[in-house]
Scaffold this motif. Structure first.
Motif, PDB file in Angstrom:
ATOM      1  N   PHE A  20      -0.930   7.864 -34.731  1.00  0.00           N
ATOM      2  CA  PHE A  20      -2.128   7.085 -35.050  1.00  0.00           C
ATOM      3  C   PHE A  20      -3.217   8.036 -35.528  1.00  0.00           C
ATOM      4  CE2 PHE A  20      -4.755   3.412 -34.684  1.00  0.00           C
ATOM      5  CZ  PHE A  20      -5.994   3.851 -34.294  1.00  0.00           C
ATOM      6  N   SER A  21      -3.647   7.902 -36.783  1.00  0.00           N
ATOM      7  CA  SER A  21      -4.561   8.878 -37.367  1.00  0.00           C
ATOM      8  C   SER A  21      -6.009   8.453 -37.226  1.00  0.00           C
ATOM      9  CB  SER A  21      -4.223   9.078 -38.847  1.00  0.00           C
ATOM     10  OG  SER A  21      -4.270   7.844 -39.531  1.00  0.00           O
ATOM     11  N   ALA A  22      -6.430   8.241 -35.986  1.00  0.00           N
ATOM     12  CA  ALA A  22      -7.807   7.821 -35.757  1.00  0.00           C
ATOM     13  C   ALA A  22      -8.433   8.665 -34.675  1.00  0.00           C
ATOM     14  CB  ALA A  22      -7.848   6.349 -35.363  1.00  0.00           C
ATOM     15  N   SER A  23      -9.747   8.641 -34.636  1.00  0.00           N
ATOM     16  CA  SER A  23     -10.497   9.358 -33.621  1.00  0.00           C
ATOM     17  C   SER A  23     -11.549   8.432 -33.034  1.00  0.00           C
ATOM     18  CB  SER A  23     -11.183  10.586 -34.223  1.00  0.00           C
ATOM     19  OG  SER A  23     -11.994  11.221 -33.258  1.00  0.00           O
ATOM     20  N   VAL A  24     -11.655   8.422 -31.698  1.00  0.00           N
ATOM     21  CA  VAL A  24     -12.692   7.625 -31.050  1.00  0.00           C
ATOM     22  C   VAL A  24     -13.941   8.475 -30.878  1.00  0.00           C
ATOM     23  CG1 VAL A  24     -10.989   6.213 -29.873  1.00  0.00           C
ATOM     24  CG2 VAL A  24     -11.872   8.241 -28.738  1.00  0.00           C
ATOM     25  N   ASN A  25     -14.985   7.876 -30.324  1.00  0.00           N
ATOM     26  CA  ASN A  25     -16.263   8.546 -30.110  1.00  0.00           C
ATOM     27  C   ASN A  25     -16.876   9.010 -31.428  1.00  0.00           C
ATOM     28  OD1 ASN A  25     -16.279   8.174 -27.371  1.00  0.00           O
ATOM     29  ND2 ASN A  25     -15.299  10.127 -26.935  1.00  0.00           N
ATOM     30  N   VAL A  26     -17.270   8.048 -32.236  1.00  0.00           N
ATOM     31  CA  VAL A  26     -17.812   8.378 -33.547  1.00  0.00           C
ATOM     32  C   VAL A  26     -19.330   8.243 -33.585  1.00  0.00           C
ATOM     33  CG1 VAL A  26     -15.735   7.861 -34.816  1.00  0.00           C
ATOM     34  CG2 VAL A  26     -17.273   6.017 -34.285  1.00  0.00           C
ATOM     35  N   PHE A 223     -13.586   3.246 -34.213  1.00  0.00           N
ATOM     36  CA  PHE A 223     -12.839   4.458 -34.556  1.00  0.00           C
ATOM     37  C   PHE A 223     -12.910   4.777 -36.042  1.00  0.00           C
ATOM     38  CE2 PHE A 223      -9.614   1.039 -34.749  1.00  0.00           C
ATOM     39  CZ  PHE A 223      -8.982   1.283 -35.970  1.00  0.00           C
ATOM     40  N   GLY A 224     -12.503   6.028 -36.358  1.00  0.00           N
ATOM     41  CA  GLY A 224     -12.461   6.510 -37.726  1.00  0.00           C
ATOM     42  C   GLY A 224     -11.379   7.553 -37.861  1.00  0.00           C
ATOM     43  N   GLY A 225     -11.285   8.199 -39.022  1.00  0.00           N
ATOM     44  CA  GLY A 225     -10.255   9.205 -39.253  1.00  0.00           C
ATOM     45  C   GLY A 225     -10.397  10.392 -38.312  1.00  0.00           C
ATOM     46  N   ASP A 231     -14.346   9.933 -43.493  1.00  0.00           N
ATOM     47  CA  ASP A 231     -13.254  10.167 -44.441  1.00  0.00           C
ATOM     48  C   ASP A 231     -13.230   9.046 -45.482  1.00  0.00           C
ATOM     49  OD1 ASP A 231     -10.817  10.489 -45.765  1.00  0.00           O
ATOM     50  OD2 ASP A 231      -9.804  11.212 -43.969  1.00  0.00           O
ATOM     51  N   PRO A 232     -13.364   9.363 -46.781  1.00  0.00           N
ATOM     52  CA  PRO A 232     -13.367   8.313 -47.800  1.00  0.00           C
ATOM     53  C   PRO A 232     -12.061   7.552 -47.897  1.00  0.00           C
ATOM     54  CG  PRO A 232     -13.251  10.481 -48.816  1.00  0.00           C
ATOM     55  CD  PRO A 232     -13.538  10.700 -47.367  1.00  0.00           C
ATOM     56  N   ASN A 233     -10.988   8.153 -47.400  1.00  0.00           N
ATOM     57  CA  ASN A 233      -9.681   7.493 -47.444  1.00  0.00           C
ATOM     58  C   ASN A 233      -9.412   6.617 -46.225  1.00  0.00           C
ATOM     59  OD1 ASN A 233      -8.838   8.759 -49.929  1.00  0.00           O
ATOM     60  ND2 ASN A 233      -8.595  10.649 -48.745  1.00  0.00           N
ATOM     61  N   LEU A 234     -10.210   6.797 -45.178  1.00  0.00           N
ATOM     62  CA  LEU A 234     -10.030   6.023 -43.954  1.00  0.00           C
ATOM     63  C   LEU A 234     -11.399   5.478 -43.531  1.00  0.00           C
ATOM     64  CD1 LEU A 234      -7.557   8.298 -41.958  1.00  0.00           C
ATOM     65  CD2 LEU A 234      -7.052   6.083 -42.992  1.00  0.00           C
ATOM     66  N   GLU A 236     -14.513   3.596 -41.746  1.00  0.00           N
ATOM     67  CA  GLU A 236     -14.839   3.441 -40.330  1.00  0.00           C
ATOM     68  C   GLU A 236     -14.560   2.015 -39.872  1.00  0.00           C
ATOM     69  OE1 GLU A 236     -18.921   4.436 -40.655  1.00  0.00           O
ATOM     70  OE2 GLU A 236     -18.346   6.103 -41.945  1.00  0.00           O
ATOM     71  N   VAL A 237     -14.040   1.890 -38.667  1.00  0.00           N
ATOM     72  CA  VAL A 237     -13.641   0.591 -38.135  1.00  0.00           C
ATOM     73  C   VAL A 237     -14.554   0.199 -36.971  1.00  0.00           C
ATOM     74  CG1 VAL A 237     -11.764  -0.784 -37.168  1.00  0.00           C
ATOM     75  CG2 VAL A 237     -11.254   1.025 -38.828  1.00  0.00           C
TER      76      VAL A 237
END
Length: 256
Positions: A20-26, A223-225, A231-234, A236-237
């Protein structure tokens, strides 16, 4: 500080081994300092006196944030009315948390579904010009692609940089759900998530803050990349608040 930093380092060491290519705490990169107290609904959610996540007041006794901001049984506190977290002379208000209510569908990292939590404060906060609430949606309503919104937080200013003690903000635009699904694949759940893009955006340190569209909180930073902030390819959610309205009303009414 060590108690805050160590979990983040452990998370960073695990991320390369996860599919899973995401990171929390954005938080916010490529933003500008907000005018002090121009976002009076913003709160700093803290552990051991240090900032951990963002959040926002939806009433004088409830704060909304991301569910992943509290994975264990740790005690969190809420600081309202702050702009510069290092300025001890300002009259910000620190309040304890009585109850932590996560959505029952919440699934922790790496899935991060139902990533929304309501904090019931120990006491009501006095609303004034520096401490105010922000409205949330009243009906399920999909925001159109290209809608202008904004985000704010006390998170990192660059991918591997330091967090900002002052509140930083950035303008973003709404992405279509089909476009977000195409970028994120199975990680994106269209029924409860929304995506944004822009020059400024997410980085480490401030999950739980609001995505503000107009004068309404439309989403909760989720979350985000994992490899690059904003990241312009991923895109932000954000957890889409309008997808959880019955649950929100049930939680807040049950404490009245």
């Amino acid at each position: 500080m060590i108690m805050i930093i160590l979990p983040l380092l452990l998370l960073d060491s695990l991320l390369p081994h996860l599919s899973f290519s995401a990171s929390v705490n954005v938080g916010i990169v490529n933003g500008t300092e907000a005018r002090p107290h121009s976002r009076p609904y913003m709160v700093s959610i803290q552990q051991f006196g240090s900032h951990k996540c963002g959040g926002f007041l939806i009433s004088d006794q409830f704060v909304m944030t991301a569910a992943h901001c509290r994975e264990g049984a740790e005690t969190l506190t809420v600081v309202a009315g702050a702009h510069d977290l290092l300025d001890k002379k300002k009259k910000s208000v620190r309040v304890g948390v009585r109850s932590y209510v996560k959505h029952p569908s919440y699934k922790p990292f790496p899935e991060l579904q139902g990533d929304i939590m309501i904090l019931k404060l120990d006491k009501t906060v006095t609303l004034n010009k520096e401490i105010k609430t922000i409205p949330i949606p009243t009906t399920p309503e999909e925001l159109k692609e290209g809608t202008s919104c904004s985000v704010a937080g006390w998170g990192r200013l660059t991918t591997n940089g330091a967090a900002s003690p002052k509140l930083i903000e950035a303008n973003v635009k709404m992405m279509s759900k089909t476009g977000c699904a195409r970028r994120w694949g199975r990680s994106y759940v269209a029924s409860e998530m929304i995506c944004v893009y822009g020059h400024g955006g997410s980085c480490g340190g401030d999950s739980g803050g609001p995505l503000v569209c107009g004068n309404t909180a439309a989403g909760v930073t989720s979350f985000g990349g994992k490899d690059k902030c904003n990241d312009p390819n991923l895109p932000e959610v954000y957890t889409e608040i309008s997808a959880f309205l019955p649950w929100i009303h049930n939680v807040t009414n049950s404490y009245c």
